[in-house]
Scaffold this active site. Structure first.
Site, short mmCIF file in Angstrom:
data_model
loop_
_atom_site.label_atom_id
_atom_site.label_comp_id
_atom_site.label_asym_id
_atom_site.label_seq_id
_atom_site.Cartn_x
_atom_site.Cartn_y
_atom_site.Cartn_z
N PRO A 132 0.81 -1.22 0.00
CA PRO A 132 0.00 0.00 0.00
C PRO A 132 0.85 1.27 0.00
O PRO A 132 0.46 2.28 -0.61
CB PRO A 132 -0.83 -0.13 1.28
CG PRO A 132 -0.92 -1.60 1.51
CD PRO A 132 0.42 -2.14 1.10
N TYR A 133 1.98 1.24 0.68
CA TYR A 133 2.89 2.40 0.69
C TYR A 133 3.41 2.67 -0.72
O TYR A 133 3.45 3.82 -1.17
CB TYR A 133 4.04 2.12 1.66
CG TYR A 133 5.15 3.14 1.62
CD1 TYR A 133 4.99 4.39 2.23
CD2 TYR A 133 6.36 2.85 1.01
CE1 TYR A 133 6.01 5.33 2.21
CE2 TYR A 133 7.39 3.79 0.99
CZ TYR A 133 7.21 5.02 1.60
OH TYR A 133 8.23 5.94 1.56
N TYR A 134 3.81 1.60 -1.43
CA TYR A 134 4.29 1.78 -2.80
C TYR A 134 3.17 2.31 -3.71
O TYR A 134 3.42 3.14 -4.60
CB TYR A 134 4.82 0.47 -3.35
CG TYR A 134 6.25 0.18 -2.97
CD1 TYR A 134 7.30 0.89 -3.55
CD2 TYR A 134 6.56 -0.81 -2.04
CE1 TYR A 134 8.60 0.62 -3.19
CE2 TYR A 134 7.87 -1.08 -1.69
CZ TYR A 134 8.89 -0.36 -2.27
OH TYR A 134 10.19 -0.62 -1.93
N LYS A 137 2.95 6.00 -3.08
CA LYS A 137 4.08 6.71 -3.66
C LYS A 137 3.98 6.76 -5.18
O LYS A 137 4.28 7.79 -5.81
CB LYS A 137 5.40 6.06 -3.24
CG LYS A 137 5.79 6.34 -1.80
CD LYS A 137 5.98 7.83 -1.57
CE LYS A 137 6.51 8.15 -0.18
NZ LYS A 137 6.55 9.63 0.05
#
Length: 216
Positions: A132-134, A137
């Protein structure tokens, strides 16, 4: 020729990279304001002689823009930290980042540096643990590149460590890359003072080239 000193607003200044960044900017002679989330975070910076401003990434771009008025540059180092669930990753790392870009444009700030993540642009290289972080970003970076008129630089560090800084990085041969947070902060300072990095995405890991030379 070295760029003139700048007035820089750091979003996410209380994070691990952000704290190092504001300190390094001050040491370089830039005027820096630390964007913080909670008033109780202010004392750490006042002890260093650094001004703070509460900056709410859940707020409206127009409200953020008021705080950014008069600055030469913005650096986005904020993040949900992956500790509060995927919803906050969406609200902070993606929507909060985009709103900060809109706020910079509202305030007339052209220079914008995003601290992103290595391989954020390539879905095939994302680790499942922080996927989810990628995702956040990826889309924030895409907005910055294609939906703003900002003079941006995107930094893509490898896995962040608390190692002692080396002052040296590599911007190629990036498999399995790791990098000290202090070196990421130093790279952000360097790109702010290097106009040739505008409209560039710079991946980096620990290496053997002095940071300013690698950035150039």
């Amino acid at each position: 020729m070295e760029a003139l000193d700048m007035k820089v607003f750091v979003i996410g200044a209380h994070g691990n990279v952000g704290r190092l960044l504001v300190q390094q900017l001050k040491e370089k002679g830039d005027e820096v304001v630390a964007g913080i989330r909670k008033p109780e975070q202010a004392h750490e910076f006042s002890d260093m002689g650094i001004e703070t401003a509460e900056f709410d990434l859940l707020g409206r771009p127009e409200e953020m823009g008021v705080l950014l008025d008069g600055f030469d540059a913005v650096v986005f180092t904020a993040g949900s930290g992956g500790k509060t669930g995927d919803d906050m990753t969406l609200l902070i790392d993606l929507d909060g980042a985009v709103k900060s870009m809109q706020a910079a444009e509202i305030a007339g700030v052209k220079r914008y540096v995003m601290v992103s993540a290595m391989h954020a642009e390539d879905r095939n290289r994302w680790g499942d643990q922080i996927r989810p972080y990628y995702v956040a970003k990826f889309y924030a970076d895409e907005w910055l590149r294609h939906r703003t008129t900002l003079d941006y630089t995107i930094l893509e560090p490898g896995a962040l460590t608390f190692d002692e800084p080396t002052g040296q990085i590599s911007t190629d041969d990036l498999e399995g890359g790791r990098i000290a947070r202090a070196d990421v902060a130093a790279a952000a300072v360097a790109v702010l003072h290097e106009p040739a990095t505008i409209k560039r995405t710079i991946p980096m890991k620990a290496g053997d080239t002095p940071i300013e030379a690698a950035i150039r």
